[in-house]
Design a protein around this motif. Structure first.
Motif, PDB file in Angstrom:
ATOM      1  N   VAL A 326       1.748  54.851  49.724  1.00 49.27           N
ATOM      2  CA  VAL A 326       2.429  53.906  48.828  1.00 49.27           C
ATOM      3  C   VAL A 326       1.452  53.452  47.744  1.00 49.27           C
ATOM      4  O   VAL A 326       0.335  53.029  48.041  1.00 49.27           O
ATOM      5  CB  VAL A 326       2.936  52.690  49.619  1.00 49.27           C
ATOM      6  CG1 VAL A 326       3.429  51.609  48.681  1.00 49.27           C
ATOM      7  CG2 VAL A 326       4.046  53.119  50.583  1.00 49.27           C
ATOM      8  N   ALA A 327       1.851  53.554  46.492  1.00 54.67           N
ATOM      9  CA  ALA A 327       1.003  53.095  45.392  1.00 54.67           C
ATOM     10  C   ALA A 327       1.862  52.806  44.167  1.00 54.67           C
ATOM     11  O   ALA A 327       2.829  53.522  43.906  1.00 54.67           O
ATOM     12  CB  ALA A 327      -0.065  54.129  45.050  1.00 54.67           C
ATOM     13  N   GLY A 328       1.498  51.785  43.434  1.00 58.65           N
ATOM     14  CA  GLY A 328       2.253  51.452  42.234  1.00 58.65           C
ATOM     15  C   GLY A 328       1.724  50.189  41.592  1.00 58.65           C
ATOM     16  O   GLY A 328       0.790  49.553  42.103  1.00 58.65           O
ATOM     17  N   PRO A 329       2.297  49.807  40.463  1.00 54.62           N
ATOM     18  CA  PRO A 329       1.829  48.611  39.763  1.00 54.62           C
ATOM     19  C   PRO A 329       2.171  47.342  40.529  1.00 54.62           C
ATOM     20  O   PRO A 329       3.303  47.147  40.947  1.00 54.62           O
ATOM     21  CB  PRO A 329       2.579  48.670  38.426  1.00 54.62           C
ATOM     22  CG  PRO A 329       3.811  49.475  38.716  1.00 54.62           C
ATOM     23  CD  PRO A 329       3.417  50.466  39.755  1.00 54.62           C
ATOM     24  N   THR A 330       1.163  46.495  40.706  1.00 58.47           N
ATOM     25  CA  THR A 330       1.378  45.220  41.390  1.00 58.47           C
ATOM     26  C   THR A 330       1.159  44.034  40.455  1.00 58.47           C
ATOM     27  O   THR A 330       1.455  42.898  40.820  1.00 58.47           O
ATOM     28  CB  THR A 330       0.434  45.075  42.591  1.00 58.47           C
ATOM     29  OG1 THR A 330      -0.926  45.187  42.138  1.00 58.47           O
ATOM     30  CG2 THR A 330       0.705  46.160  43.624  1.00 58.47           C
TER      31      THR A 330
END
Length: 444
Positions: A326-330
């Protein structure tokens, strides 16, 4: 007569020179004009020419000093723009944006969490869909209408954090974390780690935020846009208890939390965060569930290297969910629709500076150790967990940051206790499904 003629010639010459001088003096003014009429009917100066002041807010208090320096570096390259950099204090629950707005200030560029962009501040930002930097990233943040309203400032990710030295000793050589693409392979790895002399391969801490709004939202990635499942839950049209992916993640949680492998398996609920990181950092355990932010806790005890293993949901090695982390803009930067046009243009210039200028790229990655969402940024974070995520992003081995689809605070405070009850077997799987469904029905 001659005197009169001479006087007429002098007057004519003076008028001619004045006219030429007037014409020449107006050319620069034409170049500095931009579209839009001022109150007196003349055109406004372009943002490149006029003086403008903007406020930019930073929600990551841990990079407050870097944020201030970035503003100074940007101003050095753009002397017509004055930037007032404001940062939220670490641990402060009141948004710096809300504080400034309440005091009558207009923030031009605000850093917000994705859930805030979609909910509380859904009417705050302008459309950034046509900005050039979208060519360098796939993570431009969209609103409910599909417009890109958010600049992806920080990429973060989570999965099974592992100590490379411990795992490589157990497998007898180089280890590919993406080779663990089924639940059975994960169990096999845990058995190998135990056989190598590690009594408890997992230090699985069970704080509500970890087991709920991080771990338990992963099922939303079974579709391309997890918000569609959220919408179905609100309508009571998604069968959680009967969903294979939702159940699969809890089957894997059962493995992670079991007394056979988990250091805290006999008493799974407790304040184990620090101890879990010490255990994995020292190599006393091999893995835990967390994100790239965990490196600060791990590095305090060891110089060992760390990486991420995907969380397997079933035993199908071809399931994309088993082959990605899971990875993405936070953290999202949004430009205020209530700022003046000149301020908005200055804000856009700041965003472009982060993407295209060396000083901006350096601030983002080298100075702040933030994983860039932009493929043209040549810098790499030195944090090994951040580097692992950056590599996964580059290889296309990531799926969306599922927490962004939910109201994280609700999942932590409302749903989290039910997940914890499930872990200690005081809540059935069916009861947990009902609790989540009840929450969403109340939000309809």
């Amino acid at each position: 007569m001659k005197k009169t003629l001479v006087l007429i010639l002098v007057v004519m010459l003076a008028v001619t020179l004045a006219a030429c001088g007037g014409s020449n003096s107006k050319e620069p003014a034409k170049e500095s004009n931009t579209t839009g009429n001022a109150a007196n009917g003349s055109k406004e100066a372009s943002p490149e020419q006029e003086k403008v002041e903007i406020i930019i807010t930073n929600g990551k208090g841990e990079i407050a000093s870097q944020w201030e320096q970035a503003a100074k570096d940007f101003m050095a390259e753009n002397p017509n723009i004055t930037v007032v950099a404001q940062s939220q204090a670490v641990g402060d629950t009141l948004s710096i944006l809300d504080k400034l707005t309440a005091s009558g200030e207009t923030v031009t560029v605000a850093m917000l969490e994705p859930s805030g962009v979609l909910n509380k501040y859904k009417d705050f930002g302008i459309d950034l869909s046509n900005e050039k930097w979208n060519e360098e990233t796939k993570d431009g943040f969209k609103n409910a209408d599909g417009q890109i309203v958010g600049f992806p400032f920080a990429i973060e990710g989570f999965g099974l954090v592992y100590n490379k030295k411990v795992v490589e000793k157990a497998v007898g050589g180089t280890f590919d974390p993406f080779s663990i693409n089924t639940r059975d392979k994960l169990k096999e790895l845990l058995d190998k780690i135990k056989a190598s002399g590690v009594k408890y391969p997992i230090a699985y801490q069970t704080e509500a935020w970890s087991v709920s709004n991080h771990y338990s939202t992963q099922f939303l990635n079974q579709v391309e846009d997890g918000s569609t499942i959220v919408a179905q839950l609100k309508e009571g049209k998604f069968d959680l208890a009967g969903n294979a992916v939702w159940n699969g993640y809890y089957d894997t949680m059962d493995l992670l939390a079991s007394a056979d492998y988990n250091k805290y398996g006999e008493r799974p609920l407790g304040q184990y965060y620090d101890d879990a990181h010490l255990s994995v950092g020292k190599g006393e355990s091999a893995m835990l569930f967390n994100g790239n932010w965990a490196f600060d806790s791990l590095k305090a005890v060891a110089g060992d290297s760390f990486g991420f293993i995907p969380v397997p949901v079933d035993n199908n090695p071809d399931n994309p969910l088993n082959n990605k982390i899971v990875a993405g803009p936070t953290q999202i930067l949004v430009i205020n629709k209530d700022a003046t046009p000149a301020q908005q243009e200055a804000g856009k210039k700041f965003l472009n500076w982060l993407v295209y200028e060396k000083a901006g790229q350096d601030f983002l990655v080298n100075k702040s150790q933030i994983i860039s969402a932009f493929k043209n940024n040549p810098n790499k974070v030195t944090n090994p967990l951040g580097a692992a995520i950056a590599d996964a992003v580059a290889q296309g081995k990531t799926m969306p940051f599922s927490t962004n689809y939910v109201t994280a605070d609700d999942w932590y405070k409302i749903i989290g206790p039910d997940v914890q009850k499930y872990i200690v077997k005081k809540q059935t799987r069916e009861g947990l499904a009902k609790a989540i469904q009840t929450y969403y029905t109340s939000k309809k």
